[in-house]
Enzyme design. Structure first.
Site, PDB file in Angstrom:
ATOM      1  N   ASP A 221      92.781  -3.137  18.757  1.00  0.00           N
ATOM      2  CA  ASP A 221      92.027  -1.890  18.778  1.00  0.00           C
ATOM      3  C   ASP A 221      90.521  -2.158  18.643  1.00  0.00           C
ATOM      4  O   ASP A 221      90.096  -2.976  17.820  1.00  0.00           O
ATOM      5  CB  ASP A 221      92.505  -1.039  17.587  1.00  0.00           C
ATOM      6  N   GLU A 327      91.425  -4.036  23.610  1.00  0.00           N
ATOM      7  CA  GLU A 327      90.945  -2.694  23.926  1.00  0.00           C
ATOM      8  C   GLU A 327      89.431  -2.751  23.756  1.00  0.00           C
ATOM      9  O   GLU A 327      88.904  -2.602  22.660  1.00  0.00           O
ATOM     10  CB  GLU A 327      91.531  -1.633  22.987  1.00  0.00           C
TER      11      GLU A 327
HETATM   12  C1  GLC Z   1      90.916   3.130  19.711  1.00  0.00           C
HETATM   13  C2  GLC Z   1      92.214   3.883  19.755  1.00  0.00           C
HETATM   14  C3  GLC Z   1      91.947   5.291  19.376  1.00  0.00           C
HETATM   15  C4  GLC Z   1      91.376   5.329  17.978  1.00  0.00           C
HETATM   16  C5  GLC Z   1      90.149   4.458  17.860  1.00  0.00           C
HETATM   17  C6  GLC Z   1      89.782   4.203  16.439  1.00  0.00           C
HETATM   18  O1  GLC Z   1      90.024   3.560  20.669  1.00  0.00           O
HETATM   19  O2  GLC Z   1      92.811   3.755  20.994  1.00  0.00           O
HETATM   20  O3  GLC Z   1      93.087   6.104  19.459  1.00  0.00           O
HETATM   21  O4  GLC Z   1      91.046   6.643  17.641  1.00  0.00           O
HETATM   22  O5  GLC Z   1      90.354   3.200  18.429  1.00  0.00           O
HETATM   23  O6  GLC Z   1      90.713   3.344  15.854  1.00  0.00           O
END
Ligand code: GLC
Length: 608
Positions: A221, A327
């Protein structure tokens, strides 16, 4: 920009390449997948029971969004204990049972790792609040004194991704205002300080905890956020992706003053500006950019890569092919590809592809640029159209501007054209699943689910809604519990019919039991695509554009398959002498596809 250069944009690999180089990975959002105990919230046993669905669909792996102990201030992306399952979702034994069943079904399991921030209820943060400024407890987070004579101004001007300031002031035990702490997301998600060796050691230990339990990898994440620029300097550029997008749109239309941020816009040459949607290119590299990248001192700092090198070493010490997936909202693509260099992560989500929308010329450039960037570092390219953070593509593509990506759609907003949106979504999915590399599916897209576009504001739970005072509706509309059975209570999501967010009436006819074994259904389209993708080894194929098609058509060959994706309205001919293998429109409704033509808003796979 019709295609004239017919050299391959990506060369084929061997079908025996490691699983993750060609995998189709299905995202499960545990809260909304399947509820076993009737409380209206999905759980791990519910997922285990329905794993046969994923095996039947034909995916290679699933990625589970967070199920860890959490006060659920951000749907579990606020973790209070990284080594335990939240009672809402079950127990560690339930997790072990899920992994065992998945492996029996030859499905790999990735879990979500949230290293940028913890929950404010994490033991470390509680200890930090109880400790004094400059204490070792506070040094695991980003605590600073405020600015101004009384320290009542935030330490810098950064803003939270979810709206409002990125700093929250603490109250000292004696009730007086204290230091501030940084939170790039919600105030209940304090950022960790990754320059602290304790933080690094803790997450390596967390990785091992889950690797020892048999997971096949991690989706990381906010992978681009961990390390911040030294001194935490002020930043006046766009703070959210919505602002990035608006900034780019202004640049593209020539209305923005382009500072030194590396974008070419208003001065686009005729060759750079395309008919279907203005494509903005990065001035340094010439790559297309779509507003999928955070900029500034909080993001994509060089120091972050060292973290992933050490994690890669942790994973490589385990047997089997375990993977790390970034991500990272980073542009341009060559910058994103730095996360997947040979000694770092295995994959990174291709968000520029997701954010391009229904825009053939931009997509054509992006596909080529994606291969160029990833091939240069030896990483597979990934493809994704939907996830738990964006409006579902069946709804995005039904908007008057199908490149628009609002943060949620409400009853007072433009309502998507559901028929057009689904037709385009099926075409886009068939394009995506033909592209060599690895593809990500978000739960429910195999049913053609739309966004919930009329959710009551009182039901909204995304912190973005609150933090922007309703200006951004947020992500609840793509997180609605899945419809499994049209006639069951709660559409079969839960034995009691309970659902933490209500399902819209459009979900019933799309329930799995209404689509399974029904020729032409979206579910059967995905199933066939996944089967053919495997049979023809498309995931490890090369890609070559086919010349001779109009601008609004993407036509290419991958191994023995020719893919023609028609974004226009007029039908186009398929390749001569080729036979249709799979078509995105319901073939019974569009017999022209059978005759070897590709109707508007459709993708057809042909075999030579
Ligand atoms: C990422 C996740 C999202 C979350 C954010 C903070 O972007 O995909 O859902 O709110 O991180 O952890």
């Amino acid at each position: 920009m019709t295609v004239t250069d017919t050299r391959p944009v990506h060369t084929a690999g061997s079908p025996d390449e490691p699983w993750w180089r060609q995998a189709v990975i299905y995202q499960v959002y545990p809260r909304s997948f399947a509820d076993s105990d009737g409380d209206g919230i999905g759980d791990l046993p519910g997922i285990t029971t329905h794993l046969s669905h994923l095996a039947e669909l034909g995916v290679d792996a699933l990625w589970l969004s967070p199920f860890y102990r959490s006060p659920q201030a951000d749907g579990g992306y606020d973790v209070a204990d990284y080594r335990d399952v939240d009672p809402l979702f079950g127990t560690l034994a339930d997790f072990d049972a899920l992994v065992a069943r998945a492996h029996e079904l030859r499905l790999r399991v990735l879990v979500d790792l949230v290293p940028n921030h913890t929950s404010d209820e994490h033991a470390w943060f509680r200890a930090a609040l109880a400790a004094a400024p400059s204490s070792p407890e506070r040094a695991r987070y980003v605590f600073r004194d405020g600015r101004g004579p009384r320290g009542d101004e935030a330490p810098n001007n950064w803003r939270s991704t979810f709206g409002g300031p990125a700093w929250e002031r603490t109250t000292s035990p004696d009730g007086t205002p204290g230091q501030w702490y940084l939170h790039l997301f919600d105030a209940r998600q304090p950022d960790l300080d990754w320059s602290n060796p304790q933080v690094r050691a803790e997450f390596e230990s967390v990785l091992r905890f889950w690797l020892d339990r048999g997971v096949d990898g991690f989706r990381v994440d906010v992978a681009h956020g961990l390390v911040k620029a030294a001194g935490l300097p002020d930043w006046d550029g766009p703070a959210t992706l919505a602002e990035e997008r608006d900034h780019l749109a202004a640049v593209a239309s020539g209305g923005a003053s382009v500072s030194g941020d590396g974008l070419v816009g208003g001065g686009l040459s005729a060759a750079q500006r395309v008919a279907d949607a203005p494509t903005v290119v990065d001035a340094g590299t010439g790559e297309p950019v779509t507003g999928a990248g955070h900029h500034g001192p909080a993001w994509d700092q060089d120091g972050v890569h060292e973290v992933y090198r050490s994690w890669r070493a942790v994973l490589d010490a385990y047997p089997g092919e375990r993977v790390l997936v970034a991500e990272a909202w980073v542009e341009p693509l060559s910058r994103l590809a730095r996360y997947v260099r040979p000694d770092e992560m295995h994959q990174a989500f291709n968000f520029p592809y997701l954010t391009a929308g229904w825009a053939p010329s931009t997509l054509r450039r992006l596909i080529a640029a994606s291969y160029a960037a990833n091939d240069a570092v030896g990483a597979p390219t990934t493809w994704v159209l939907s996830n738990h953070d964006v409006v579902r593509h069946a709804s995005r593509f039904g908007l008057a501007d199908p490149t628009h990506r609002p943060n949620g759609i409400g009853a007072r907003d433009e309502q998507p054209d559901a028929t057009l949106g689904l037709r385009r979504a099926r075409a886009a999915s068939l394009l995506t699943l033909a592209l060599p590399g690895s593809a990500y599916l978000y739960q429910g897209e195999e049913l053609g689910l739309p966004e919930h576009t009329s959710l009551d504001d009182e039901l909204r739970q995304d912190p973005t809604f609150r933090r922007t005072k309703g200006e951004q509706l947020g992500r609840d509309g793509c997180r609605i519990p899945l419809p499994w059975a049209a006639d069951a209570p709660g559409l079969g999501f839960s034995p009691t019919g309970a659902a933490w967010l209500p399902q819209p009436p459009e979900f019933a006819p799309l329930a799995l039991d209404r689509q399974r074994d029904v020729p032409g259904s979206t579910y059967e389209l995905y199933r066939a695509a996944l089967r053919l993708r495997r049979e023809h080894a498309l995931g490890t194929g090369g890609l070559t554009w086919l010349p001779g098609y109009p601008d609004e058509v993407l036509a290419f060959s991958v191994r023995d398959v020719v893919v023609v994706a028609n974004f226009g309205t007029a039908p186009v001919d398929g390749p001569e002498g080729a036979r249709p293998l799979l078509a995105s429109p319901d073939v019974s409704a569009s017999p022209t596809a059978e005759a070897g033509t590709v109707p508007g808003a459709s993708t057809v796979w042909f075999i030579r």
